[in-house]
Write an enzyme that holds these catalytic residues in place. Sequence first.
Site, short mmCIF file in Angstrom:
data_model
loop_
_atom_site.label_atom_id
_atom_site.label_comp_id
_atom_site.label_asym_id
_atom_site.label_seq_id
_atom_site.Cartn_x
_atom_site.Cartn_y
_atom_site.Cartn_z
N GLU A 97 1.16 5.73 -7.91
CA GLU A 97 0.06 4.81 -7.56
C GLU A 97 -1.04 5.56 -6.83
O GLU A 97 -1.49 5.15 -5.76
CB GLU A 97 0.58 3.66 -6.69
CG GLU A 97 1.73 2.89 -7.30
CD GLU A 97 2.21 1.74 -6.44
OE1 GLU A 97 1.44 1.23 -5.61
OE2 GLU A 97 3.37 1.35 -6.61
N GLU B 153 9.48 -0.21 -2.78
CA GLU B 153 9.43 -0.27 -1.32
C GLU B 153 10.74 -0.79 -0.70
O GLU B 153 10.76 -1.82 -0.04
CB GLU B 153 8.22 -1.10 -0.86
CG GLU B 153 6.92 -0.50 -1.37
CD GLU B 153 5.67 -1.25 -0.89
OE1 GLU B 153 5.80 -2.24 -0.15
OE2 GLU B 153 4.56 -0.81 -1.28
N ASN C 264 10.89 3.30 -6.08
CA ASN C 264 9.49 3.62 -5.78
C ASN C 264 9.20 3.34 -4.30
O ASN C 264 9.64 2.32 -3.77
CB ASN C 264 8.61 2.72 -6.66
CG ASN C 264 7.20 3.23 -6.83
OD1 ASN C 264 7.00 4.42 -7.08
ND2 ASN C 264 6.21 2.34 -6.71
N ASP D 299 -4.33 6.91 -5.34
CA ASP D 299 -5.76 6.72 -5.09
C ASP D 299 -6.05 7.34 -3.73
O ASP D 299 -5.19 7.38 -2.85
CB ASP D 299 -6.22 5.25 -5.19
CG ASP D 299 -5.37 4.26 -4.42
OD1 ASP D 299 -4.62 4.68 -3.50
OD2 ASP D 299 -5.46 3.06 -4.72
N HIS E 110 -0.75 6.23 -2.28
CA HIS E 110 -2.01 5.64 -1.80
C HIS E 110 -2.45 6.41 -0.55
O HIS E 110 -1.66 6.60 0.37
CB HIS E 110 -1.82 4.16 -1.43
CG HIS E 110 -1.47 3.31 -2.60
ND1 HIS E 110 -2.37 3.05 -3.61
CD2 HIS E 110 -0.33 2.66 -2.93
CE1 HIS E 110 -1.78 2.27 -4.52
NE2 HIS E 110 -0.55 2.04 -4.14
C1 XIL Z 1 -1.36 -4.28 -5.51
C2 XIL Z 1 -2.40 -4.64 -6.56
O1 XIL Z 1 -3.19 -3.53 -6.82
C3 XIL Z 1 -3.25 -5.78 -6.07
O2 XIL Z 1 -4.13 -6.23 -7.12
C4 XIL Z 1 -2.39 -6.94 -5.59
O3 XIL Z 1 -3.20 -7.93 -5.03
C5 XIL Z 1 -1.37 -6.47 -4.60
O4 XIL Z 1 -0.60 -5.40 -5.13
N1 XIL Z 1 1.94 -0.88 -3.68
C6 XIL Z 1 2.42 -1.34 -4.88
C7 XIL Z 1 1.52 -2.07 -5.82
O5 XIL Z 1 3.56 -1.02 -5.23
O6 XIL Z 1 2.22 -3.02 -6.59
C8 XIL Z 1 0.41 -2.75 -5.08
O7 XIL Z 1 -0.50 -3.32 -6.02
C9 XIL Z 1 -0.29 -1.76 -4.17
C10 XIL Z 1 0.66 -1.22 -3.14
#
Ligand code: XIL
Length: 389
Positions: A272, A160, A202, A274, A238
């Site tokens: 990541e 990020e 990322n 979902d 996400h």
């Molecule tokens: C999230 C985890 O899933 C959680 O368990 C934690 O509390 C916070 O981080 N983007 C990312 C991940 O790059 O590292 C994050 O993971 C979700 C958003």
Amino acid sequence: MRFPILAAALLCAPVATALPADCRDKGAGCTLAETAAQAGFWIGAAIDAPPEPAAEAIYPAQFNSVTAENAHKWGPLSDGLGRYDFSRGDQVVAFAEANGARVRGHTLFWGRGPLPADLAGQIAAAPDPAGRAREILVEHVGAVVGHYAGRIHSWDVVNEPLDFFTGNPDPNIMFRQLGIDYIGEAFRAAHAADPGAQLFLNEFFQDYQGEKARAFLSLAADLLAEGVPIHGVGIQGHISPGPDQLMPPDPAAFQAFLAELAALGLAVEITELDVSIFFFRGAADPLAEQARVYGELVGACIAVPACQGVTLWGIEDGDTWLDRTFPSSVVAPNRPLLFDEDLEPKPAWFATRDAIAGRIVPEPGTGALVLIGIAILGGRHRERGRETG
Ligand code: XIL
């Protein structure tokens, strides 16, 4: 110096194995990992430390890649600068190795993520805060990458780097001290500690044609032009309700963005993934709609040859960060993953598997074998025809 992507791909790509079943055949009953092996593709999930029972149950049949959901982040590794407890991170890596899976390391620097409690104070108290910030960053990256050298296939070096919505840099503690150069510093330190690791930048996006997506392309191109050892880019993926507006994207725009990144000469992964069921709550069959989105996103990756893998941000719907994290927790259950609470595959699992199967190239000689088979069967048929006719 640029990383030889092709050589790395040849050395590090999951090996396409000749399984008895042809996973292009939907009726063959292939798992995700079997399909991915034939496709030469990484399919992974984020897991906890120690690995949760669902991970124990589902690896290695379904996934050939592992990411630590939190255990490799700076804060969880280090309660104070220079002090490391690798035990949880090591559990994740050992689990991957025991299951023949690769590890995607996540993440060496995430300005919005958990950081050691004394980081800000140490920088502020130093006579040369910028110099101290650089030193701390380089030491941290070197310590973690060095600890796992040769065992972690790819690292999200910086996570990020950009502002939530705009193309501006994320104004994190390292950016405030070093400007955008902190990114190159982190990549160079990672490369020095493990020259064989693929190094990724990322990020997440609301849409794939907007200002933030353009800025990310420019940033990646700038890093390459400066000779920074960056080898790939990760798109988080996400899809969840909240003020950051992570809606299901337009699949064509998504694929075009992946192709633009690939055209820079970079490897690409969805890192990541979902997809919250929230977006389909009015639909007659929400799980089918969710499966459609999974098919579109994984299919876009499959359509871009440089897109080498997809990681799900969890394994099963009963254990997802979306249900634990505001604001998506307000609409829980988000049911965003490929398996339900009983570890049964959902429609999204089938859509994902079938999309990955699109990457499978028939083995050389398969066509000839099929022709020979047809000829033999045809001959028998003709003989039988003569006998009976
Ligand atoms: C999230 C985890 O899933 C959680 O368990 C934690 O509390 C916070 O981080 N983007 C990312 C991940 O790059 O590292 C994050 O993971 C979700 C958003």
